[in-house]
Motif scaffolding. Sequence first.
Motif, PDB file in Angstrom:
ATOM      1  N   ILE A   1       1.541  64.724-117.750  1.00 34.31           N
ATOM      2  CA  ILE A   1       1.232  65.562-118.907  1.00 34.31           C
ATOM      3  C   ILE A   1       0.277  64.784-119.808  1.00 34.31           C
ATOM      4  N   THR A   2      -0.605  65.500-120.494  1.00 39.28           N
ATOM      5  CA  THR A   2      -1.537  64.875-121.437  1.00 39.28           C
ATOM      6  C   THR A   2      -1.004  65.067-122.854  1.00 39.28           C
ATOM      7  N   VAL A   3      -0.931  63.971-123.622  1.00 47.75           N
ATOM      8  CA  VAL A   3      -0.309  64.028-124.943  1.00 47.75           C
ATOM      9  C   VAL A   3      -1.094  63.187-125.949  1.00 47.75           C
ATOM     10  N   ALA A   4      -0.809  63.437-127.201  1.00 50.07           N
ATOM     11  CA  ALA A   4      -1.320  62.605-128.301  1.00 50.07           C
ATOM     12  C   ALA A   4      -0.334  62.720-129.456  1.00 50.07           C
ATOM     13  N   SER A   5      -0.381  61.787-130.370  1.00 48.23           N
ATOM     14  CA  SER A   5       0.506  61.841-131.532  1.00 48.23           C
ATOM     15  C   SER A   5      -0.069  62.784-132.584  1.00 48.23           C
TER      16      SER A   5
ATOM     17  N   MET B   1      -8.996  57.135-125.522  1.00 48.72           N
ATOM     18  CA  MET B   1      -7.888  57.210-124.577  1.00 48.72           C
ATOM     19  C   MET B   1      -7.045  55.938-124.647  1.00 48.72           C
ATOM     20  N   VAL B   2      -5.767  56.079-124.343  1.00 50.15           N
ATOM     21  CA  VAL B   2      -4.920  54.925-124.020  1.00 50.15           C
ATOM     22  C   VAL B   2      -4.886  54.860-122.496  1.00 50.15           C
ATOM     23  N   ASN B   3      -5.440  53.814-121.933  1.00 49.94           N
ATOM     24  CA  ASN B   3      -5.535  53.705-120.479  1.00 49.94           C
ATOM     25  C   ASN B   3      -4.456  52.796-119.905  1.00 49.94           C
ATOM     26  N   PHE B   4      -4.239  52.953-118.602  1.00 53.36           N
ATOM     27  CA  PHE B   4      -3.264  52.129-117.873  1.00 53.36           C
ATOM     28  C   PHE B   4      -3.996  51.448-116.720  1.00 53.36           C
ATOM     29  N   PHE B   5      -3.810  50.117-116.601  1.00 52.46           N
ATOM     30  CA  PHE B   5      -4.420  49.424-115.457  1.00 52.46           C
ATOM     31  C   PHE B   5      -3.341  48.807-114.583  1.00 52.46           C
ATOM     32  N   SER B   6      -3.641  48.713-113.303  1.00 48.93           N
ATOM     33  CA  SER B   6      -2.672  48.277-112.305  1.00 48.93           C
ATOM     34  C   SER B   6      -2.210  46.845-112.564  1.00 48.93           C
TER      35      SER B   6
ATOM     36  N   ALA C   1       4.410  53.089-126.297  1.00 52.13           N
ATOM     37  CA  ALA C   1       4.307  52.605-127.671  1.00 52.13           C
ATOM     38  C   ALA C   1       2.907  52.835-128.229  1.00 52.13           C
ATOM     39  N   ALA C   2       1.887  52.635-127.401  1.00 49.93           N
ATOM     40  CA  ALA C   2       0.514  52.845-127.851  1.00 49.93           C
ATOM     41  C   ALA C   2       0.252  54.320-128.152  1.00 49.93           C
TER      42      ALA C   2
ATOM     43  N   LEU D   1      -2.832  55.556-131.009  1.00 50.08           N
ATOM     44  CA  LEU D   1      -4.015  54.810-130.602  1.00 50.08           C
ATOM     45  C   LEU D   1      -4.936  55.599-129.680  1.00 50.08           C
ATOM     46  N   GLY D   2      -4.490  56.752-129.194  1.00 51.55           N
ATOM     47  CA  GLY D   2      -5.372  57.543-128.357  1.00 51.55           C
ATOM     48  C   GLY D   2      -4.625  58.608-127.583  1.00 51.55           C
ATOM     49  N   VAL D   3      -5.386  59.370-126.797  1.00 50.92           N
ATOM     50  CA  VAL D   3      -4.841  60.388-125.902  1.00 50.92           C
ATOM     51  C   VAL D   3      -4.295  59.682-124.661  1.00 50.92           C
ATOM     52  N   SER D   4      -3.135  60.145-124.179  1.00 51.31           N
ATOM     53  CA  SER D   4      -2.479  59.480-123.052  1.00 51.31           C
ATOM     54  C   SER D   4      -2.110  60.496-121.985  1.00 51.31           C
ATOM     55  N   GLN D   5      -2.161  60.059-120.730  1.00 47.00           N
ATOM     56  CA  GLN D   5      -1.625  60.834-119.623  1.00 47.00           C
ATOM     57  C   GLN D   5      -0.407  60.076-119.094  1.00 47.00           C
ATOM     58  N   MET D   6       0.769  60.689-119.217  1.00 54.33           N
ATOM     59  CA  MET D   6       1.993  59.990-118.825  1.00 54.33           C
ATOM     60  C   MET D   6       2.889  60.916-118.024  1.00 54.33           C
ATOM     61  N   VAL D   7       3.866  60.314-117.345  1.00 51.11           N
ATOM     62  CA  VAL D   7       4.799  61.128-116.567  1.00 51.11           C
ATOM     63  C   VAL D   7       5.625  61.983-117.524  1.00 51.11           C
ATOM     64  N   THR D   8       5.900  63.203-117.110  1.00 50.78           N
ATOM     65  CA  THR D   8       6.514  64.189-117.996  1.00 50.78           C
ATOM     66  C   THR D   8       7.867  63.730-118.522  1.00 50.78           C
TER      67      THR D   8
END
Length: 302
Positions: free
Chosen positions: A164-168, A190-195, A231-232, A237-244
Amino acid sequence: MDQILTMRVFARVVEAGTFTKAADSLALPKATVTKQIQHLEARLRVKLLNRTTRRVTVTADGAAYYERTARLLADLDELEASMGNAQTNPQGRLRVDVGSSLASLLIIPALSTFFDRYPDIQLDLGVSDRPVDLISDNVDCVIRGGELTDQSLVARRIGNLPMITVASPDYLRRFGMPTDPQALEQGHRMVNFFSPRTGRMMPNEFAKDGMELALDSSYRIAVNESNAYMAAALAGLGVSQMVTFMAVPHLADGTLVQILPDWAIPSIPIYVVYPPNRHLSAKVRSFVDWAADLFTKHPYLQ
């Protein structure tokens, strides 16, 4: 029995790569492990291991002995597991490794049902988003999301992680509500995630009506751990794509807002992974079956 113990010690040293790691995983003093290997080499009259200050490597004779020993120990474990009540009452120490968010939000809250069913299992739960080496770290199984890269391991797919795409709310007040994915490349962050394993930045992907987009948006911060990622997002701090399943509690209390709901994100497959020589262990099978049932019944993991 002494010979079986010596074989187990030798196999563990080969798998762990050091005497210290082998001793820790076997709960034996390092001196005992060293003496066991010395006595084994003296009895066989061959050198099985090459020692350095940092690592142990296997000689040609040692590799041949390990191959036969591993098969014998696996057959012995299978035999013992099939006898008595081992199948209906698995017992012993089990080491499992789980990603941070899965552990804190899903696995740990449900563990009481596992212990009610299997009261004689002692669980060592490693919690990290960083991949582990199942063999050298003596881990019985791991639960991880994403496609598999090591084809030598056995894996059971137990679900999917919808995204899901979310923001605060604070972020949206400052930057506005994006109307489509392309808007994220124009004045948004964006708030990004790196491996944790490769350092590769995970893409921000969207799909709708046959159209697929992978955005290389400007990011303010990138992290490699799921709790820090949340937390970010909560800090605006930005738009995030995270698990629902991570987002649902925060959507309910208003600390996160879903954006671009008409644009789908590819789900992430979730697996239980374990070494091939442990697939017959009753305690491993009990945890794998319990986890699969847990994931199947969860509304946000299919």
